[in-house]
Design a protein around this motif. Sequence first.
Motif, PDB file in Angstrom:
ATOM      1  N   ARG A   7       7.071  -1.780  -8.568  1.00 30.08           N
ATOM      2  CA  ARG A   7       6.361  -1.487  -7.319  1.00 30.08           C
ATOM      3  C   ARG A   7       6.632  -0.064  -6.847  1.00 30.08           C
ATOM      4  NH1 ARG A   7       7.954  -5.862  -3.432  1.00 30.08           N
ATOM      5  NH2 ARG A   7       7.393  -7.401  -4.939  1.00 30.08           N
ATOM      6  N   THR A   8       7.872   0.372  -6.938  1.00 30.03           N
ATOM      7  CA  THR A   8       8.239   1.725  -6.500  1.00 30.03           C
ATOM      8  C   THR A   8       7.500   2.774  -7.320  1.00 30.03           C
ATOM      9  OG1 THR A   8      10.416   0.943  -5.821  1.00 30.03           O
ATOM     10  CG2 THR A   8      10.180   3.302  -6.175  1.00 30.03           C
ATOM     11  N   ALA A   9       7.398   2.561  -8.634  1.00 34.05           N
ATOM     12  CA  ALA A   9       6.674   3.510  -9.491  1.00 34.05           C
ATOM     13  C   ALA A   9       5.194   3.563  -9.131  1.00 34.05           C
ATOM     14  CB  ALA A   9       6.850   3.132 -10.957  1.00 34.05           C
ATOM     15  N   VAL A  10       4.606   2.401  -8.866  1.00 27.39           N
ATOM     16  CA  VAL A  10       3.179   2.343  -8.529  1.00 27.39           C
ATOM     17  C   VAL A  10       2.909   2.985  -7.171  1.00 27.39           C
ATOM     18  CG1 VAL A  10       1.296   0.753  -7.956  1.00 27.39           C
ATOM     19  CG2 VAL A  10       2.691   0.353  -9.990  1.00 27.39           C
ATOM     20  N   TYR A  29       0.839  -1.186   0.000  1.00 27.10           N
ATOM     21  CA  TYR A  29       0.000   0.000   0.000  1.00 27.10           C
ATOM     22  C   TYR A  29       0.877   1.238   0.000  1.00 27.10           C
ATOM     23  CZ  TYR A  29      -3.569  -3.373   1.251  1.00 27.10           C
ATOM     24  OH  TYR A  29      -4.410  -4.448   1.242  1.00 27.10           O
ATOM     25  N   PRO A  30       0.419   2.332  -0.637  1.00 26.48           N
ATOM     26  CA  PRO A  30       1.230   3.561  -0.639  1.00 26.48           C
ATOM     27  C   PRO A  30       1.273   4.175   0.755  1.00 26.48           C
ATOM     28  CG  PRO A  30      -0.905   3.968  -1.647  1.00 26.48           C
ATOM     29  CD  PRO A  30      -0.826   2.494  -1.366  1.00 26.48           C
ATOM     30  N   ASP A  31       2.256   5.023   0.972  1.00 28.10           N
ATOM     31  CA  ASP A  31       2.345   5.720   2.253  1.00 28.10           C
ATOM     32  C   ASP A  31       1.118   6.588   2.459  1.00 28.10           C
ATOM     33  OD1 ASP A  31       4.824   4.626   2.808  1.00 28.10           O
ATOM     34  OD2 ASP A  31       5.905   6.258   1.807  1.00 28.10           O
ATOM     35  N   PRO A  32       0.643   6.676   3.700  1.00 32.32           N
ATOM     36  CA  PRO A  32      -0.521   7.535   3.964  1.00 32.32           C
ATOM     37  C   PRO A  32      -0.214   8.974   3.564  1.00 32.32           C
ATOM     38  CG  PRO A  32       0.000   6.181   5.878  1.00 32.32           C
ATOM     39  CD  PRO A  32       1.108   6.000   4.896  1.00 32.32           C
ATOM     40  N   GLY A  33      -1.178   9.614   2.951  1.00 30.64           N
ATOM     41  CA  GLY A  33      -1.003  10.996   2.538  1.00 30.64           C
ATOM     42  C   GLY A  33      -0.459  11.154   1.129  1.00 30.64           C
ATOM     43  N   THR A  34      -0.093  10.063   0.471  1.00 28.45           N
ATOM     44  CA  THR A  34       0.387  10.144  -0.905  1.00 28.45           C
ATOM     45  C   THR A  34      -0.798  10.349  -1.829  1.00 28.45           C
ATOM     46  OG1 THR A  34       2.157   8.593  -0.367  1.00 28.45           O
ATOM     47  CG2 THR A  34       1.749   8.999  -2.693  1.00 28.45           C
ATOM     48  N   ARG A  35      -0.736  11.399  -2.633  1.00 31.45           N
ATOM     49  CA  ARG A  35      -1.834  11.718  -3.539  1.00 31.45           C
ATOM     50  C   ARG A  35      -1.729  10.853  -4.790  1.00 31.45           C
ATOM     51  NH1 ARG A  35      -3.258  14.754  -7.706  1.00 31.45           N
ATOM     52  NH2 ARG A  35      -1.226  15.675  -8.115  1.00 31.45           N
ATOM     53  N   ALA A  36      -2.839  10.211  -5.161  1.00 30.23           N
ATOM     54  CA  ALA A  36      -2.859   9.336  -6.331  1.00 30.23           C
ATOM     55  C   ALA A  36      -2.908  10.163  -7.610  1.00 30.23           C
ATOM     56  CB  ALA A  36      -4.063   8.411  -6.265  1.00 30.23           C
ATOM     57  N   ARG A  57      -3.225  -4.398 -10.368  1.00 31.76           N
ATOM     58  CA  ARG A  57      -3.222  -5.836 -10.111  1.00 31.76           C
ATOM     59  C   ARG A  57      -2.146  -6.467 -10.971  1.00 31.76           C
ATOM     60  NH1 ARG A  57      -9.480  -7.503  -9.149  1.00 31.76           N
ATOM     61  NH2 ARG A  57      -9.766  -6.107  -7.385  1.00 31.76           N
ATOM     62  N   ALA A  58      -1.281  -7.223 -10.316  1.00 34.15           N
ATOM     63  CA  ALA A  58      -0.133  -7.816 -10.992  1.00 34.15           C
ATOM     64  C   ALA A  58      -0.195  -9.331 -10.900  1.00 34.15           C
ATOM     65  CB  ALA A  58       1.150  -7.305 -10.354  1.00 34.15           C
ATOM     66  N   ALA A  59      -0.193  -9.990 -12.061  1.00 34.18           N
ATOM     67  CA  ALA A  59      -0.181 -11.454 -12.121  1.00 34.18           C
ATOM     68  C   ALA A  59       1.168 -11.885 -12.681  1.00 34.18           C
ATOM     69  CB  ALA A  59      -1.314 -11.964 -12.996  1.00 34.18           C
ATOM     70  N   ASP A  60       1.853 -12.770 -11.962  1.00 34.49           N
ATOM     71  CA  ASP A  60       3.187 -13.227 -12.342  1.00 34.49           C
ATOM     72  C   ASP A  60       3.106 -14.537 -13.102  1.00 34.49           C
ATOM     73  OD1 ASP A  60       3.812 -11.105 -10.740  1.00 34.49           O
ATOM     74  OD2 ASP A  60       4.710 -12.286  -9.144  1.00 34.49           O
ATOM     75  N   GLU A  61       4.032 -14.686 -14.037  1.00 33.08           N
ATOM     76  CA  GLU A  61       4.098 -15.896 -14.847  1.00 33.08           C
ATOM     77  C   GLU A  61       5.562 -16.169 -15.182  1.00 33.08           C
ATOM     78  OE1 GLU A  61       2.346 -17.291 -19.186  1.00 33.08           O
ATOM     79  OE2 GLU A  61       1.848 -15.334 -18.388  1.00 33.08           O
ATOM     80  N   GLN A  62       5.929 -17.436 -15.210  1.00 32.83           N
ATOM     81  CA  GLN A  62       7.301 -17.816 -15.521  1.00 32.83           C
ATOM     82  C   GLN A  62       7.283 -18.979 -16.505  1.00 32.83           C
ATOM     83  OE1 GLN A  62       9.697 -18.858 -12.128  1.00 32.83           O
ATOM     84  NE2 GLN A  62      11.119 -20.008 -13.360  1.00 32.83           N
ATOM     85  N   ARG A  63       8.135 -18.888 -17.531  1.00 33.66           N
ATOM     86  CA  ARG A  63       8.296 -19.972 -18.501  1.00 33.66           C
ATOM     87  C   ARG A  63       9.770 -20.328 -18.585  1.00 33.66           C
ATOM     88  NH1 ARG A  63       3.793 -20.602 -21.864  1.00 33.66           N
ATOM     89  NH2 ARG A  63       2.302 -18.910 -21.691  1.00 33.66           N
ATOM     90  N   THR A  78      -2.135   1.328  -5.107  1.00 33.65           N
ATOM     91  CA  THR A  78      -1.863   0.083  -4.380  1.00 33.65           C
ATOM     92  C   THR A  78      -1.359  -0.961  -5.377  1.00 33.65           C
ATOM     93  OG1 THR A  78      -3.620   0.530  -2.792  1.00 33.65           O
ATOM     94  CG2 THR A  78      -2.917  -1.753  -2.996  1.00 33.65           C
ATOM     95  N   TRP A  79      -0.346  -1.728  -4.973  1.00 35.48           N
ATOM     96  CA  TRP A  79       0.163  -2.863  -5.759  1.00 35.48           C
ATOM     97  C   TRP A  79      -0.436  -4.120  -5.166  1.00 35.48           C
ATOM     98  CZ3 TRP A  79       3.708  -3.623  -9.784  1.00 35.48           C
ATOM     99  CH2 TRP A  79       4.170  -4.924  -9.936  1.00 35.48           C
ATOM    100  N   ARG A  80      -1.234  -4.850  -5.951  1.00 34.72           N
ATOM    101  CA  ARG A  80      -1.883  -6.055  -5.439  1.00 34.72           C
ATOM    102  C   ARG A  80      -1.508  -7.249  -6.319  1.00 34.72           C
ATOM    103  NH1 ARG A  80      -5.473  -6.569  -1.805  1.00 34.72           N
ATOM    104  NH2 ARG A  80      -6.212  -4.439  -1.950  1.00 34.72           N
ATOM    105  N   GLY A  81      -0.869  -8.229  -5.701  1.00 37.55           N
ATOM    106  CA  GLY A  81      -0.518  -9.446  -6.404  1.00 37.55           C
ATOM    107  C   GLY A  81      -1.729 -10.362  -6.472  1.00 37.55           C
ATOM    108  N   VAL A  82      -2.008 -10.882  -7.655  1.00 36.65           N
ATOM    109  CA  VAL A  82      -3.152 -11.785  -7.850  1.00 36.65           C
ATOM    110  C   VAL A  82      -2.695 -13.012  -8.617  1.00 36.65           C
ATOM    111  CG1 VAL A  82      -4.882  -9.948  -7.791  1.00 36.65           C
ATOM    112  CG2 VAL A  82      -3.858 -10.592  -9.971  1.00 36.65           C
TER     113      VAL A  82
END
Length: 169
Positions: free
Chosen positions: A153-156, A13-20, A89-95, A162-166
């Motif tokens: 993640r840092t950019a988001v 979650y972003p720091d409190p007070g960070t404007r989106a 929402r971030a979905a990870d995949e590996q091949r 919010t960065w949410r892994g799904v």
Amino acid sequence: MGRLRDRWRGTRYPDPGTRAIPTQELRTALLALNGTGVPFSVRETGGGVDLIAEWKCLEPATGSGLGREQVERTFRISLRLLSVDREVRAADEQRTVTRAGPAPGRTVGKGHGKGPIRWAHKEWTYEKGTDGRRQKVVTFDVNVTRDMKDPLRTAVLGAGWTWRGVRTL
């Protein structure tokens, strides 16, 4: 249970007070990561996914001649930007593709996986240092969680989202 699942999937979650910032500015910020020397690329896609970050990693070959093997790994993070929730929402995949024999080699194994990427690989040798003592020298170091996810993640989070892994988008 929700906090445990968030922690396991890597939700931040972003720091409190960070404007989106608006969605288009976040998209531009994520695409701008391409020119900053990161080992992956971010591109736009069509369909249900807004952006894809992809990294192709070719591990050093082992063996020689017909016994030579080389593994190519592709890590992909599919990003969906949800402007209503200010959430990515971030979905990870590996091949993986394993090739054997002299270059270019034939494919002898394939693998595919979804879910949080937690992969690191390090190789080293011991060499004689300038002072005459034996020292460890890292020859190959890849940590996908550190090298790929952290800049995204840092950019988001810096954008107030919010960065949410799904598992699936």
